[in-house]
Design a protein around this motif. Structure first.
Motif, short mmCIF file in Angstrom:
data_model
loop_
_atom_site.label_atom_id
_atom_site.label_comp_id
_atom_site.label_asym_id
_atom_site.label_seq_id
_atom_site.Cartn_x
_atom_site.Cartn_y
_atom_site.Cartn_z
N SER A 261 0.65 -1.77 -0.06
CA SER A 261 -0.16 -0.23 0.06
C SER A 261 1.43 0.84 -0.16
CB SER A 261 -0.41 0.10 1.03
OG SER A 261 -1.89 -0.46 1.07
N ILE A 262 2.31 1.28 0.85
CA ILE A 262 2.87 2.47 0.98
C ILE A 262 3.66 3.03 -0.16
CG2 ILE A 262 5.15 3.36 1.94
CD1 ILE A 262 4.14 1.54 4.41
N GLY A 263 4.11 1.09 -0.85
CA GLY A 263 4.31 1.02 -2.10
C GLY A 263 3.54 1.90 -4.31
N PHE A 264 2.40 1.40 -3.71
CA PHE A 264 0.75 2.01 -4.10
C PHE A 264 0.97 3.80 -4.10
CE2 PHE A 264 -2.80 3.69 -4.56
CZ PHE A 264 -2.74 3.50 -6.80
N LEU A 265 0.90 4.42 -2.85
CA LEU A 265 1.30 5.71 -2.44
C LEU A 265 1.61 6.10 -3.58
CD1 LEU A 265 -1.01 5.75 0.85
CD2 LEU A 265 -2.03 5.94 -1.16
N LYS A 266 3.43 5.63 -3.42
CA LYS A 266 4.47 6.12 -3.80
C LYS A 266 4.35 6.52 -5.31
CE LYS A 266 8.92 6.62 -1.92
NZ LYS A 266 10.47 5.41 -1.17
N ASN A 267 4.22 4.80 -5.79
CA ASN A 267 4.50 5.15 -7.32
C ASN A 267 3.28 5.21 -8.44
OD1 ASN A 267 7.28 4.81 -6.68
ND2 ASN A 267 7.32 2.21 -6.29
N ARG A 268 1.99 4.42 -8.05
CA ARG A 268 0.86 4.82 -8.84
C ARG A 268 1.05 3.63 -9.21
NH1 ARG A 268 -3.09 8.22 -5.29
NH2 ARG A 268 -1.83 9.13 -4.24
N LYS A 269 1.24 2.62 -9.01
CA LYS A 269 1.28 1.12 -9.90
C LYS A 269 -0.21 0.68 -9.36
CE LYS A 269 5.87 1.68 -11.37
NZ LYS A 269 7.35 1.31 -11.91
N ARG A 270 -0.54 -0.16 -10.49
CA ARG A 270 -1.67 -1.45 -10.53
C ARG A 270 -0.87 -2.18 -9.92
NH1 ARG A 270 -5.63 -3.59 -8.74
NH2 ARG A 270 -6.60 -5.39 -10.46
N SER A 271 0.10 -2.76 -9.98
CA SER A 271 1.17 -3.82 -9.46
C SER A 271 0.95 -3.67 -8.02
CB SER A 271 2.55 -4.24 -10.07
OG SER A 271 2.83 -3.08 -9.55
N TRP A 272 1.65 -2.75 -7.21
CA TRP A 272 1.78 -2.78 -5.73
C TRP A 272 0.02 -2.85 -5.46
CZ3 TRP A 272 6.09 -3.17 -2.99
CH2 TRP A 272 6.87 -2.08 -4.01
N ASP A 273 -0.81 -1.58 -5.80
CA ASP A 273 -2.11 -2.15 -5.59
C ASP A 273 -2.79 -3.98 -5.20
OD1 ASP A 273 -5.17 -1.23 -4.40
OD2 ASP A 273 -5.95 -1.20 -6.58
N ARG A 274 -2.11 -4.27 -6.55
CA ARG A 274 -2.75 -5.82 -6.76
C ARG A 274 -2.38 -6.22 -5.32
NH1 ARG A 274 -0.37 -7.66 -12.23
NH2 ARG A 274 -1.75 -5.92 -13.28
N VAL A 275 -0.93 -6.44 -4.98
CA VAL A 275 -0.23 -7.01 -4.21
C VAL A 275 -0.69 -6.51 -3.13
CG1 VAL A 275 2.01 -7.42 -2.77
CG2 VAL A 275 1.74 -7.26 -5.51
N ALA A 276 -1.39 -5.77 -2.85
CA ALA A 276 -1.75 -5.32 -1.31
C ALA A 276 -3.35 -5.49 -1.68
CB ALA A 276 -2.22 -4.17 -1.75
N ALA A 277 -4.22 -5.66 -2.36
CA ALA A 277 -5.58 -5.93 -2.27
C ALA A 277 -5.46 -7.58 -1.73
CB ALA A 277 -5.88 -6.04 -3.43
N CYS A 278 -4.41 -8.26 -2.92
CA CYS A 278 -4.45 -10.21 -2.38
C CYS A 278 -4.03 -10.78 -0.89
CB CYS A 278 -3.31 -10.70 -3.17
SG CYS A 278 -4.28 -10.43 -5.23
N SER A 279 -3.04 -9.72 -1.20
CA SER A 279 -2.28 -10.05 0.53
C SER A 279 -3.18 -9.63 1.61
CB SER A 279 -0.87 -8.94 1.22
OG SER A 279 -0.52 -9.82 1.57
N THR A 280 -4.19 -8.85 1.53
CA THR A 280 -4.72 -8.42 2.54
C THR A 280 -5.96 -9.18 2.77
OG1 THR A 280 -3.71 -6.35 2.28
CG2 THR A 280 -6.06 -6.83 3.28
N GLU A 281 -6.55 -9.45 1.77
CA GLU A 281 -7.62 -10.02 1.46
C GLU A 281 -7.54 -12.09 1.95
OE1 GLU A 281 -10.55 -10.54 -2.23
OE2 GLU A 281 -9.49 -12.84 -2.24
N VAL A 282 -6.43 -12.55 2.00
CA VAL A 282 -5.77 -13.60 2.36
C VAL A 282 -5.38 -13.70 4.09
CG1 VAL A 282 -4.29 -15.31 2.20
CG2 VAL A 282 -4.78 -13.81 0.10
N GLY A 283 -4.74 -12.21 4.40
CA GLY A 283 -5.24 -12.60 5.70
C GLY A 283 -6.20 -12.28 6.35
N VAL A 284 -7.12 -11.64 5.94
CA VAL A 284 -8.63 -11.71 6.66
C VAL A 284 -9.15 -13.54 6.81
CG1 VAL A 284 -10.76 -10.86 6.08
CG2 VAL A 284 -9.27 -9.24 5.26
N VAL A 285 -9.06 -13.63 5.47
CA VAL A 285 -9.16 -14.83 5.59
C VAL A 285 -8.69 -15.53 6.66
CG1 VAL A 285 -9.08 -17.06 4.77
CG2 VAL A 285 -9.80 -15.89 3.90
N PHE A 286 -7.18 -15.73 7.16
CA PHE A 286 -6.74 -16.16 8.42
C PHE A 286 -7.42 -15.41 8.87
CE2 PHE A 286 -3.61 -17.55 5.05
CZ PHE A 286 -3.83 -19.18 5.94
#
Lengths: 227, 100
Positions: free
Chosen positions: A63-88
Motif C-alpha cells: 500500500s505504501i508502495g502504491f501511494l508512492k509509485n501509483r502502479k497497479r502492480s502494488w495495489d494488486r499485491v496489497a489487495a490480494c495479500s490483505t484478502e488472504v490475511g482477512v481469511v486467516f
C-alpha cells in the motif's frame, strides 16, 4: 520473473508436505501439564495469527508502495495479500474460542487481546468493503491503501496487548521477552515453528493463487476496454 | 497459460485437501486410546469422570476416545475455512474463463 500461477503450482506441494510434517509434530509433541490436550490448539492458532500478521504486513508495504509509485502492480499485491490475511484473521477468531471454552469455560471474553483482534478483523473487512464500494479502480486503490496503513496500526496493539494490560489471554511463549521458546518444551517449540513454516508456505500458495485470479481479471478488463 | 496453471493448482488443492483429511483421520484413529485411559491421562473434570464410569459399565466395551479433540477441531475449522476460500477463488476463476 516467474508468473504467480507458476509459483503457486510449485508452492502447493511444498506447503502440503510441510503441513503434514507440522501436523505430525503437533500430534507427537508433549502434552502440557497445565492445560492438557487443549494446549495443542497452540500449534494451529499461533501459526494462523502469525500468517495474518505477515499478510497484513505485505499489504502495508504494498500500500505504501502504491501511494508512492501509483502502479497497479502494488495495489494488486496489497489487495490480494490483505484478502488472504482477512481469511486467516477470521480463522484466528474461530480457533481462539475452541481453546477458550474448555480453559475459560466461555467462548468469548471482552479481554484486551480478543477485543483488539476483533477490531483488527473489522478494520480489514472495512478494507475489503472500501475496495468494493469505491466508484472506480483508482479510487479503490487510493482509499484502500490509506485504510491498510491505518488498520495495520492495530497489529502491534494486538501483539502487545497482553503485556500492556492485564488480560486473561496467555502471554507469548515462543517469542517472549525472556527469549525464544522460553515458555515451551523442546518438542513443543519444534512443533510450533514447523506450524509457522507450514502456514507461511500455505499463505504464499494462496497469495500467488489470488494474484493469478486478479491478473486474469485485469487482463479481461483490458480486453473489454480495447474491444 | 495462467488459466491452465490456476486450474491445475485448484485441482491439486482439492486433491491435497482430500489426501490430508483421511490422513488426519487415520492419525487420529491410530493415536487414540480407550476412554478410561484417555480420561485419566487428560483431565480430571466431571465430563471425563462420567466417561470413565460409562466405560466401566458391565457389557459396554471401552470406546476409543481421541487424545487430541481440540487440536482436531481447530485444525478442521482452519481447513474448512481455507477450503471454502479456495472454492470461492475457483468460482471466480471459472467466471473469468467464461467468454463474454
Amino acid at each position: 520473473m516467474p508468473k504467480s500461477s507458476t509459483l503457486a503450482v510449485w508452492m502447493l506441494p511444498t506447503a502440503t508436505l510441510a503441513m503434514v510434517v507440522a501436523v505430525y509434530a503437533a500430534f507427537v509433541a508433549p502434552i502440557d501439564t497445565g492445560e492438557g490436550v487443549v494446549q495443542k490448539i497452540l500449534y494451529v492458532h499461533v501459526p494462523v495469527i502469525w500468517t495474518a500478521y505477515l499478510a497484513f504486513f505485505v499489504g502495508l508495504v504494498a500500500s505504501i508502495g502504491f501511494l508512492k509509485n501509483r502502479k497497479r502492480s502494488w495495489d494488486r499485491v496489497a489487495a490480494c495479500s490483505t484478502e488472504v490475511g482477512v481469511v486467516f484473521c477470521t480463522l484466528i477468531l474461530v480457533t481462539g474460542p475452541i481453546w477458550a471454552k474448555p480453559i475459560w469455560n466461555t467462548w468469548w471474553q471482552w479481554d484486551a487481546r480478543l477485543s483488539a483482534t476483533l477490531v483488527l478483523w473489522f478494520m480489514y473487512v472495512g478494507y475489503l468493503a472500501v475496495r468494493v464500494l469505491a466508484e472506480d479502480r483508482a479510487q479503490a486503490a487510493r482509499w484502500s491503501a490509506v485504510v491498510s496503513i491505518v488498520a495495520f496500526l492495530d497489529v502491534p496493539i494486538v501483539h502487545k496487548s497482553v503485556e500492556w494490560w492485564h488480560t486473561l489471554h496467555p502471554k507469548p511463549k515462543a517469542l517472549s521477552p525472556d527469549g525464544l521458546n522460553s515458555g515451551l518444551d523442546e518438542g513443543m517449540g519444534t512443533a510450533l515453528w514447523l506450524g509457522v513454516l507450514a502456514f507461511t508456505l500455505l499463505y504464499l500458495t494462496l497469495f500467488f493463487l489470488r494474484l493469478t485470479v486478479e491478473r486474469l481479471s485485469d487482463e479481461r478488463d483490458e480486453k473489454r476496454v480495447a474491444a | 497459460m495462467i488459466c491452465y496453471n490456476a486450474r491445475v493448482i485448484l485441482r491439486a488443492w482439492i486433491f491435497a485437501a482430500c489426501l490430508l483429511a483421511p490422513s488426519l483421520a487415520f492419525a487420529q484413529a491410530t493415536m487414540s486410546t480407550t476412554s478410561s485411559a484417555a480420561a485419566v491421562a487428560s483431565t480430571s473434570s466431571g465430563a471425563a469422570v462420567a466417561r470413565v464410569d460409562g466405560a466401566m459399565k458391565p457389557g459396554v466395551p471401552a470406546a476409543p476416545v481421541s487424545k487430541h479433540p481440540y487440536f482436531f477441531a481447530a485444525y478442521g475449522a482452519v481447513w474448512l475455512g481455507l477450503f471454502a476460500y479456495v472454492l470461492w477463488l475457483a468460482t471466480r476463476l471459472r467466471s473469468l474463463d467464461r467468454p463474454r
